[in-house]
Design an enzyme around this catalytic site. Structure first.
Site, PDB file in Angstrom:
ATOM      1  N   TYR A  85      39.600  38.256  32.003  1.00 19.09           N
ATOM      2  CA  TYR A  85      38.229  38.417  32.825  1.00 19.09           C
ATOM      3  C   TYR A  85      38.117  36.858  33.610  1.00 19.09           C
ATOM      4  O   TYR A  85      37.995  37.013  34.768  1.00 19.09           O
ATOM      5  CB  TYR A  85      36.995  38.116  31.902  1.00 19.09           C
ATOM      6  N   ASP A 104      31.305  51.594  46.419  1.00 20.10           N
ATOM      7  CA  ASP A 104      32.541  51.214  45.781  1.00 20.10           C
ATOM      8  C   ASP A 104      32.976  50.022  46.358  1.00 20.10           C
ATOM      9  O   ASP A 104      33.638  50.165  47.302  1.00 20.10           O
ATOM     10  CB  ASP A 104      33.441  52.343  45.607  1.00 20.10           C
ATOM     11  N   ILE A 105      32.730  49.044  45.665  1.00 26.71           N
ATOM     12  CA  ILE A 105      33.308  47.711  46.522  1.00 26.71           C
ATOM     13  C   ILE A 105      34.755  47.679  46.652  1.00 26.71           C
ATOM     14  O   ILE A 105      35.494  46.719  47.107  1.00 26.71           O
ATOM     15  CB  ILE A 105      32.813  46.657  46.088  1.00 26.71           C
ATOM     16  N   ALA A 118      30.177  42.797  39.160  1.00 29.23           N
ATOM     17  CA  ALA A 118      31.261  42.394  38.501  1.00 29.23           C
ATOM     18  C   ALA A 118      31.655  43.183  37.078  1.00 29.23           C
ATOM     19  O   ALA A 118      30.597  43.914  36.810  1.00 29.23           O
ATOM     20  CB  ALA A 118      31.059  40.702  37.945  1.00 29.23           C
ATOM     21  N   TRP A 137      26.400  32.061  30.590  1.00 31.48           N
ATOM     22  CA  TRP A 137      25.586  32.112  29.523  1.00 31.48           C
ATOM     23  C   TRP A 137      24.348  32.792  30.060  1.00 31.48           C
ATOM     24  O   TRP A 137      23.260  32.323  29.668  1.00 31.48           O
ATOM     25  CB  TRP A 137      25.168  30.817  28.667  1.00 31.48           C
TER      26      TRP A 137
END
Length: 291
Positions: free
Chosen positions: A133, A44-45, A68, A158
């Protein structure tokens, strides 16, 4: 053999990193993700004590952060979790990397810009995220700058690879429908995880620290990109080119998408001889692999 911790190893980029570094005898990869799996250590970062403890056990030469929270619409109403994963997580990894004297590779995004540009963004341009985000990813970048002694931050855009992505979504839709509607007024550069993994591999062997843009060369829009995907895949599905406004009338989205996401790999070109492939070549190679 130097150990490299890869966070988010089950994601598209994490898988590409594993594939890219597999043949490099200098490195031993220590894979981590949120959940335990075959050869994967749960990490768990967002918990700084756990991150430091784990890093001290592994003693890595480098940490590559592929973890992320990327569900951009969900984050508009899930702000705390977004900051924990996208900002606090990189902060914790930066603290651990500095304590161990390790390099840190952190992956960021075009969403740190406001998306209203008229020329390709370079690393020195003013940032100005407009979505949760983007704001949390920028906060992650700032924490890395603040706490890491030796870091590479790479902004990409992308992205597609081994996992859920735009390319596979379009191919899936082409199997169900004779035509699809795709926005024509959002510009960017489709980038394969394979090319990004090559860039990360390259940087790992250097002391060329700082913030980089890392996308394939060239640019396009989502509608033209879809047409190229269908052409290469031999699909006859028609692509209707629509504006973002027209698309949102039928498909509401919580988070704004940047209209202009073209990144210039300026730092790579200024400081090295590394070059990304053109996006046309990269998508062709990708489709040859998966079809």
């Amino acid at each position: 053999m130097s150990k490299i911790i890869v966070t988010g190893c089950n994601g598209q980029l994490g898988r590409a990193i594993n594939k890219e570094l597999l043949g490099d005898s200098r490195y031993e990869i220590v894979n981590t993700d949120v959940f335990e799996g075959d050869g994967i250590t749960p990490l768990d970062i967002t918990n700084v004590d756990n991150v430091i403890k784990f890093a001290k056990e592994v003693k890595p030469e480098a940490i590559i952060n592929c973890a992320a929270y990327t569900a951009v619409d969900k984050q508009e109403s899930d702000v705390d979790l977004s900051y924990k994963i996208n900002a606090i997580g990189p902060r914790n990894l930066a603290i651990a990397a500095t304590e161990l004297g390790a390099k840190l590779v952190h992956v960021s995004t075009d969403y740190v810009f406001d998306g209203n540009g008229t020329r390709p963004y370079v690393e020195f341009d003013q940032v100005g995220p407009v979505s949760v985000y983007g704001k949390t990813k920028l906060a992650g970048e700032e924490f890395v700058k603040q706490f890491a002694d030796r870091f590479f931050t790479i902004r990409t855009a992308w992205l597609y690879g081994d996992g859920k992505n735009f390319v596979k979504t379009m191919l899936g839709l082409s199997d169900k429908y004779d035509e699809v509607s795709v926005v024509k007024d959002q510009l960017g550069t489709p980038t394969s995880t394979k090319e990004l993994a090559k860039a990360i591999h390259f940087l790992l062997g250097t002391e060329n620290y700082g913030t980089f843009h890392g996308t394939c060369e060239g640019d396009t829009n989502w509608a033209d990109f879809t047409e190229e995907i269908f052409r290469l895949a031999g699909k006859s599905t028609k692509v209707n080119h629509v504006t973002t406004k027209e698309y949102l009338e039928k498909n509401p989205q919580a988070a704004p998408r940047p209209a202009y996401s073209i990144l210039e790999n300026y730092m790579f070109k200024l400081t090295s001889d590394f070059m990304f492939a053109d996006w046309h070549d990269a998508i062709r190679d990708y489709l040859e692999e998966i079809l």
